[in-house]
Design an enzyme around this catalytic site. Structure first.
Site, short mmCIF file in Angstrom:
data_model
loop_
_atom_site.label_atom_id
_atom_site.label_comp_id
_atom_site.label_asym_id
_atom_site.label_seq_id
_atom_site.Cartn_x
_atom_site.Cartn_y
_atom_site.Cartn_z
N ASP A 74 9.11 2.65 0.07
CA ASP A 74 8.09 3.32 0.86
C ASP A 74 8.29 2.90 2.31
O ASP A 74 7.91 1.81 2.71
CB ASP A 74 6.70 2.93 0.34
CG ASP A 74 5.58 3.61 1.12
OD1 ASP A 74 5.87 4.14 2.22
OD2 ASP A 74 4.44 3.60 0.64
N TYR B 191 0.85 -1.19 0.00
CA TYR B 191 0.00 0.00 0.00
C TYR B 191 0.88 1.24 0.00
O TYR B 191 1.83 1.32 0.79
CB TYR B 191 -0.89 -0.01 1.25
CG TYR B 191 -1.82 1.17 1.39
CD1 TYR B 191 -2.88 1.36 0.50
CD2 TYR B 191 -1.68 2.08 2.44
CE1 TYR B 191 -3.74 2.44 0.64
CE2 TYR B 191 -2.56 3.15 2.59
CZ TYR B 191 -3.58 3.33 1.69
OH TYR B 191 -4.45 4.39 1.84
N LYS C 48 4.25 8.91 9.05
CA LYS C 48 3.92 8.34 10.37
C LYS C 48 4.84 8.80 11.50
O LYS C 48 4.70 9.91 11.97
CB LYS C 48 3.86 6.82 10.27
CG LYS C 48 2.75 6.40 9.27
CD LYS C 48 2.18 5.04 9.53
CE LYS C 48 1.29 4.59 8.40
NZ LYS C 48 -0.07 4.33 8.73
N1 PLP Z 1 2.64 4.08 2.49
C1 PLP Z 1 2.52 3.17 3.47
C2 PLP Z 1 3.50 2.04 3.54
C3 PLP Z 1 1.50 3.27 4.42
O1 PLP Z 1 1.38 2.36 5.38
C4 PLP Z 1 0.59 4.36 4.32
C5 PLP Z 1 -0.52 4.49 5.27
O2 PLP Z 1 -0.86 3.61 6.01
C6 PLP Z 1 0.76 5.28 3.28
C7 PLP Z 1 1.79 5.12 2.39
C8 PLP Z 1 -0.17 6.44 3.15
O3 PLP Z 1 0.06 7.33 4.20
P1 PLP Z 1 -1.10 8.34 4.66
O4 PLP Z 1 -2.18 7.49 5.26
O5 PLP Z 1 -0.39 9.23 5.64
O6 PLP Z 1 -1.56 9.07 3.46
#
Ligand code: PLP
Length: 410
Positions: free
Chosen positions: A216, A121, A244
């Site tokens: 990511d 994700y 985060k």
């Molecule tokens: N990338 C990863 C690995 C994530 O776990 C998340 C959110 O859980 C995101 C991107 C997206 O972040 P946000 O919810 O702050 O938009």
């Protein structure tokens, strides 16, 4: 979608307050919280240093839309902490950071195609929702209405953990690939440890092809180690997406990486990126306080130990109750699948018994433990989870396992 309990049924408690490892709801109940704002809170709820930094910053003004010293300090800290990051751009969410990194990769390489992995994700931007994890996994939909075929056309999804399929795609030569993006430890389909050598193989394949490798690290950054998964596994991506923990529970995220690539962003370069609240002074102050705590407390060994003892005790409880399970863990990142082990990829994660997870979830909730309300999410510890909280989770886990086993048998 996930916090609404869509995957597990029932009505979510409404939270009024958090304190360290504990959540308080509007009905006066307390829970040991293993969600911790989906991993944003490495130091628990309402950590005084972070709250105080945010309070002070807010008193001086909540947003300027002009440069501040604090955002430079935060950027310098990120560069110092994350091995491959030489320059960094602040944004407000992980979604935005991933979008920025993708646009930059496409702009720099002049190629359109993005390769991602099944179950990973990267936020909810159109091009990245194909076969993603988190809420998308929870509801079992490979894409979503509202995303046009055009928006997803340049995204190729490959199975997690199989370097041979990546190699095949690159050797086929049919696609001009701008970047390969991945969670180095997928944690949005439950936790999937990367197979030995997989990350290094991706590094080699992408480097040979002039394709950018994008990690990511929105979850793994500042959680697995101070320098994230890239430090733990010793693989340097070209670009890194962060979020985060680095915001201390406020909307603050970033993407960064190689200087020659980042220099192509506006205003130095031609690739546009902007945001009214980027580098927001309150979020930046909270983020700086969180990263100062990382350096001062160096919490990783202790978090790993807590995760190891908690997962071992929960695995014993489930085995004792005769429930098949896979306890996947990398450092303090872990999740439980109700399935015969191993659960190495997204297909195996989807094939797990998610109804059994829902029963376990509710049995734990009744006993004052707030787990992620979906079997596709990671469980999160903080430095505020001490022996007492861990014991409470283990005790609840023993009873919940028996309750689930009894329901399964009836
Ligand atoms: N990338 C990863 C690995 C994530 O776990 C998340 C959110 O859980 C995101 C991107 C997206 O972040 P946000 O919810 O702050 O938009």
């Amino acid at each position: 979608p996930v916090r609404a309990f869509g995957a597990v049924g029932g009505t979510p408690p409404f939270v009024v307050r958090g304190e360290g490892a504990v959540l308080h709801d509007a009905d006066g109940r307390q829970y040991v919280d293993l969600v911790q704002s989906w991993g944003a809170l490495l130091f628990g709820h309402a950590r005084p240093e972070i709250v105080e930094a945010a309070r002070e910053a807010a008193g001086r003004g909540t947003s300027f839309g002009a440069p501040t010293e604090a955002e430079v300090e935060l950027a310098e800290r990120l560069v110092a902490m994350v091995p491959s990051v030489e320059r960094v751009r602040l944004v407000s969410s992980g979604t935005e950071a991933a979008m920025g990194a993708i646009r930059l990769a496409r702009g720099v390489t002049g190629r359109p195609t993005v390769v991602k992995f099944d179950g990973c994700y990267h936020g909810h931007s159109d091009a990245l929702l194909a076969r993603s994890g988190s809420g998308m996994a929870t509801f079992g939909i490979p894409g979503t209405p509202g995303v046009t075929a055009g928006a997803a056309a340049d995204t190729i999804v490959l199975p997690w953990g199989d370097a041979a399929t990546v190699e095949e795609l690159f050797h086929s030569g049919g696609h001009p690939i701008a970047c390969v993006i991945l969670e180095p430890v997928p944690a949005n389909i439950g936790v999937l440890p990367p197979p030995e050598g997989f990350l290094a193989a991706l590094r080699e394949i992408t480097e040979d092809a002039g394709t950018l490798l994008v990690f990511d690290e929105v979850i793994t950054g500042f959680r697995l180690t101070r320098g994230g998964a890239q430090e733990r596994f010793g693989v340097r991506p070209d670009l890194t997406v962060l979020g985060k923990v680095m915001g201390g529970g406020f909307p603050c995220a970033a993407f960064g990486g190689r200087a020659d690539v980042m220099d192509q962003l506006a205003p130095d370069g031609p690739i546009y990126q902007a945001g009214t609240l980027s580098g927001n002074p309150v979020a930046v102050a909270a983020g700086l306080a969180a990263l100062e705590l990382v350096d001062r407390l160096d919490p990783y060994e202790a978090l790993d130990r807590t995760a190891a003892s908690l997962t071992a005790a929960l695995a014993d409880a489930l085995s004792g109750a005769g429930i098949p399970h896979a306890m996947n863990r990398v450092g303090s990142l872990f999740s439980v699948f109700f399935a015969e082990p191993p659960v190495p990829d997204a297909d195996a994660a989807r094939a797990a018994d998610h109804r059994a997870y829902a029963r376990f979830f509710h049995a734990m909730l009744e006993r004052g433990v707030y787990l992620p309300p979906s079997g596709f999410e990671a469980w999160f510890l903080s430095t505020a989870h001490g022996q007492d909280e861990v014991e409470r989770v283990i005790e609840a886990g023993r009873e919940a396992a028996k309750e689930v086993a009894a329901t399964e048998g009836s």
